[in-house]
Design a protein around this motif. Structure first.
Motif, PDB file in Angstrom:
ATOM      1  N   VAL A 102       0.830  -1.200   0.000  1.00  0.00           N
ATOM      2  CA  VAL A 102       0.000   0.000   0.000  1.00  0.00           C
ATOM      3  C   VAL A 102       0.867   1.252   0.000  1.00  0.00           C
ATOM      4  O   VAL A 102       1.815   1.342   0.779  1.00  0.00           O
ATOM      5  N   CYS A 103       0.534   2.197  -0.842  1.00  0.00           N
ATOM      6  CA  CYS A 103       1.283   3.461  -0.873  1.00  0.00           C
ATOM      7  C   CYS A 103       0.815   4.335   0.282  1.00  0.00           C
ATOM      8  O   CYS A 103      -0.374   4.608   0.424  1.00  0.00           O
ATOM      9  N   THR A 104       1.779   4.765   1.085  1.00  0.00           N
ATOM     10  CA  THR A 104       1.429   5.556   2.265  1.00  0.00           C
ATOM     11  C   THR A 104       1.103   7.002   1.891  1.00  0.00           C
ATOM     12  O   THR A 104       0.616   7.755   2.727  1.00  0.00           O
ATOM     13  N   ARG A 105       1.363   7.373   0.659  1.00  0.00           N
ATOM     14  CA  ARG A 105       1.049   8.751   0.232  1.00  0.00           C
ATOM     15  C   ARG A 105      -0.337   8.814  -0.397  1.00  0.00           C
ATOM     16  O   ARG A 105      -1.168   9.612  -0.023  1.00  0.00           O
ATOM     17  N   CYS A 106      -0.559   7.967  -1.416  1.00  0.00           N
ATOM     18  CA  CYS A 106      -1.789   8.104  -2.197  1.00  0.00           C
ATOM     19  C   CYS A 106      -2.776   6.966  -1.946  1.00  0.00           C
ATOM     20  O   CYS A 106      -3.894   6.983  -2.458  1.00  0.00           O
ATOM     21  N   GLY A 107      -2.389   5.973  -1.194  1.00  0.00           N
ATOM     22  CA  GLY A 107      -3.324   4.893  -0.880  1.00  0.00           C
ATOM     23  C   GLY A 107      -3.440   3.817  -1.950  1.00  0.00           C
ATOM     24  O   GLY A 107      -4.175   2.846  -1.797  1.00  0.00           O
ATOM     25  N   ARG A 108      -2.712   3.991  -3.035  1.00  0.00           N
ATOM     26  CA  ARG A 108      -2.731   2.997  -4.106  1.00  0.00           C
ATOM     27  C   ARG A 108      -2.335   1.625  -3.560  1.00  0.00           C
ATOM     28  O   ARG A 108      -1.454   1.522  -2.711  1.00  0.00           O
ATOM     29  N   VAL A 109      -2.988   0.593  -4.062  1.00  0.00           N
ATOM     30  CA  VAL A 109      -2.706  -0.760  -3.580  1.00  0.00           C
ATOM     31  C   VAL A 109      -2.287  -1.655  -4.732  1.00  0.00           C
ATOM     32  O   VAL A 109      -2.980  -1.727  -5.748  1.00  0.00           O
ATOM     33  N   GLU A 110      -1.158  -2.315  -4.595  1.00  0.00           N
ATOM     34  CA  GLU A 110      -0.743  -3.299  -5.591  1.00  0.00           C
ATOM     35  C   GLU A 110      -0.780  -4.676  -4.942  1.00  0.00           C
ATOM     36  O   GLU A 110      -0.607  -4.801  -3.732  1.00  0.00           O
ATOM     37  N   GLU A 111      -1.021  -5.674  -5.771  1.00  0.00           N
ATOM     38  CA  GLU A 111      -1.126  -7.027  -5.233  1.00  0.00           C
ATOM     39  C   GLU A 111       0.024  -7.879  -5.737  1.00  0.00           C
ATOM     40  O   GLU A 111       0.571  -7.622  -6.803  1.00  0.00           O
ATOM     41  N   PHE A 112       0.373  -8.887  -4.964  1.00  0.00           N
ATOM     42  CA  PHE A 112       1.430  -9.782  -5.391  1.00  0.00           C
ATOM     43  C   PHE A 112       1.313 -11.119  -4.666  1.00  0.00           C
ATOM     44  O   PHE A 112       0.619 -11.224  -3.658  1.00  0.00           O
ATOM     45  N   VAL A 113       1.995 -12.112  -5.203  1.00  0.00           N
ATOM     46  CA  VAL A 113       2.095 -13.412  -4.541  1.00  0.00           C
ATOM     47  C   VAL A 113       3.548 -13.810  -4.607  1.00  0.00           C
ATOM     48  O   VAL A 113       4.210 -13.544  -5.606  1.00  0.00           O
ATOM     49  N   ASP A 114       4.039 -14.430  -3.579  1.00  0.00           N
ATOM     50  CA  ASP A 114       5.406 -14.918  -3.614  1.00  0.00           C
ATOM     51  C   ASP A 114       5.428 -16.298  -2.985  1.00  0.00           C
ATOM     52  O   ASP A 114       5.231 -16.456  -1.787  1.00  0.00           O
ATOM     53  N   LYS A 115       5.665 -17.265  -3.841  1.00  0.00           N
ATOM     54  CA  LYS A 115       5.643 -18.669  -3.398  1.00  0.00           C
ATOM     55  C   LYS A 115       6.635 -18.922  -2.272  1.00  0.00           C
ATOM     56  O   LYS A 115       6.361 -19.669  -1.344  1.00  0.00           O
ATOM     57  N   GLU A 116       7.785 -18.280  -2.369  1.00  0.00           N
ATOM     58  CA  GLU A 116       8.821 -18.499  -1.370  1.00  0.00           C
ATOM     59  C   GLU A 116       8.366 -18.012   0.004  1.00  0.00           C
ATOM     60  O   GLU A 116       8.548 -18.695   1.013  1.00  0.00           O
ATOM     61  N   ILE A 117       7.740 -16.843   0.029  1.00  0.00           N
ATOM     62  CA  ILE A 117       7.251 -16.313   1.308  1.00  0.00           C
ATOM     63  C   ILE A 117       6.191 -17.239   1.881  1.00  0.00           C
ATOM     64  O   ILE A 117       6.201 -17.573   3.067  1.00  0.00           O
ATOM     65  N   GLU A 118       5.304 -17.697   1.027  1.00  0.00           N
ATOM     66  CA  GLU A 118       4.228 -18.587   1.486  1.00  0.00           C
ATOM     67  C   GLU A 118       4.825 -19.864   2.078  1.00  0.00           C
ATOM     68  O   GLU A 118       4.381 -20.361   3.110  1.00  0.00           O
ATOM     69  N   LYS A 119       5.834 -20.370   1.385  1.00  0.00           N
ATOM     70  CA  LYS A 119       6.464 -21.618   1.812  1.00  0.00           C
ATOM     71  C   LYS A 119       7.097 -21.455   3.193  1.00  0.00           C
ATOM     72  O   LYS A 119       6.928 -22.288   4.079  1.00  0.00           O
ATOM     73  N   ARG A 120       7.806 -20.350   3.352  1.00  0.00           N
ATOM     74  CA  ARG A 120       8.488 -20.132   4.635  1.00  0.00           C
ATOM     75  C   ARG A 120       7.488 -19.891   5.759  1.00  0.00           C
ATOM     76  O   ARG A 120       7.737 -20.251   6.910  1.00  0.00           O
ATOM     77  N   GLN A 121       6.381 -19.291   5.441  1.00  0.00           N
ATOM     78  CA  GLN A 121       5.363 -19.076   6.460  1.00  0.00           C
ATOM     79  C   GLN A 121       4.865 -20.416   6.999  1.00  0.00           C
ATOM     80  O   GLN A 121       4.739 -20.611   8.203  1.00  0.00           O
ATOM     81  N   LYS A 122       4.599 -21.313   6.066  1.00  0.00           N
ATOM     82  CA  LYS A 122       4.126 -22.641   6.472  1.00  0.00           C
ATOM     83  C   LYS A 122       5.140 -23.297   7.395  1.00  0.00           C
ATOM     84  O   LYS A 122       4.805 -23.871   8.421  1.00  0.00           O
ATOM     85  N   MET A 123       6.400 -23.163   7.001  1.00  0.00           N
ATOM     86  CA  MET A 123       7.485 -23.775   7.759  1.00  0.00           C
ATOM     87  C   MET A 123       7.562 -23.189   9.171  1.00  0.00           C
ATOM     88  O   MET A 123       7.685 -23.913  10.153  1.00  0.00           O
ATOM     89  N   ILE A 124       7.466 -21.873   9.251  1.00  0.00           N
ATOM     90  CA  ILE A 124       7.582 -21.210  10.549  1.00  0.00           C
ATOM     91  C   ILE A 124       6.425 -21.597  11.465  1.00  0.00           C
ATOM     92  O   ILE A 124       6.616 -21.905  12.644  1.00  0.00           O
ATOM     93  N   ALA A 125       5.227 -21.623  10.902  1.00  0.00           N
ATOM     94  CA  ALA A 125       4.053 -21.988  11.697  1.00  0.00           C
ATOM     95  C   ALA A 125       4.253 -23.389  12.268  1.00  0.00           C
ATOM     96  O   ALA A 125       3.991 -23.645  13.446  1.00  0.00           O
ATOM     97  N   GLU A 126       4.760 -24.276  11.421  1.00  0.00           N
ATOM     98  CA  GLU A 126       4.989 -25.655  11.854  1.00  0.00           C
ATOM     99  C   GLU A 126       5.993 -25.699  13.011  1.00  0.00           C
ATOM    100  O   GLU A 126       5.764 -26.339  14.027  1.00  0.00           O
TER     101      GLU A 126
END
Lengths: 154, 154
Positions: A102-126
DNA sequence: ATCGTTGCAAAATCTTTGCAACAGG
DNA sequence: CCTGTTGCAAAGATTTTGCAACGAT
């Protein structure tokens, strides 16, 4: 008027979701469908929607907007996000998970996915002994447009 | 009574932060210091703090708690988080960034850091043209204790 | 005609603010 | 003392709810 038109036939879409096709619900769904196609402003707050309906001379109460949003969320039509902290915003749920920046100036929002981040999240939760149910990752920064403006001002 | 005691001498800690050592501020800081040492409950809401003070027979108003929390945050003594969506919670700011995983059953909060996730966030922000200012990653799931309870119930 | 849905107003929740009394240095 | 700080009450902001009227099937 067939199922292939789903996404552009509010009335049918609502019935498919098990919701009566009422005027407020159809108008609100249309607003989301229009927003979905736009480059910017895919994320709308209750107030945004209410104001837009009022400006279109639709006789509606803000409470109804909130109720419809709750119903749409339960039906999986839209997703609720809390970016800042205060107001909730909603966007159409296309079934694909994604995170936001999210842009802190204009509020614009961009979306993304990152498989690596998702993977590490699963690992950390475990590792921490958690059964992962979901997550919310929001990054905050200054978008390219606002960075340009910032430079011009100097 | 020297600087090495910082973290356990509320009065001095407040002065170091440029804040007058008043009763409400000292009591609230003590609560955070105590919470910091506890395994659980490192994250407190304004209401949590207010209730605890009232139960200790401290004459204080909820508004003051909010004002003190705002001042502490500005002074870098505590950090504000929005986990669910509704209430803000605060924890002592030890200077080290970390993310959170929250149990959706009991509210327990665990903290973690993952260099790889941080690295990829920077990369993604760059790719999208953003100057990254910060991020909030919260995962939600069921903690080990609650998973046990869940199994016992079956 | 029936039962869900709506608009309105009032309530609920969390947080902030105005103001006179008070207290720290 | 003098200025910052506090408690209280009131106001704000966002969201939810009670209820009688309304509307889709």
């Amino acid at each position: 008027m067939n199922k292939l038109m789903a996404g552009h036939e509010p009335e049918q879409d609502l019935k498919n979701a098990g919701l009566k096709a009422t005027v407020p619900r159809m108008r609100i769904l249309e607003i989301f469908q229009k927003a979905q196609e736009s480059e910017t402003q895919r994320h709308l707050s209750a107030e945004d929607i209410y104001k837009q309906l009022v400006s279109e001379n639709v006789d509606i109460g803000l409470a109804t907007v909130y109720r419809v949003l709750t119903q749409f969320e339960a039906a999986g039509i839209i997703m609720r996000h809390y970016f800042g902290n205060d107001r909730a915003t909603y966007e159409m749920d296309d079934g694909q998970h994604h995170d936001h920046i999210v842009c802190t100036r204009c509020g614009r929002v961009e979306e993304f996915v990152d498989k690596e981040i998702e993977k590490r999240q699963k690992m950390i939760a475990e590792q921490l002994g958690f059964e992962l149910e979901g997550h919310a990752l929001s990054m905050y920064g200054i978008c390219s447009d606002c960075r340009k403006k910032k430079l011009e001002q100097k």
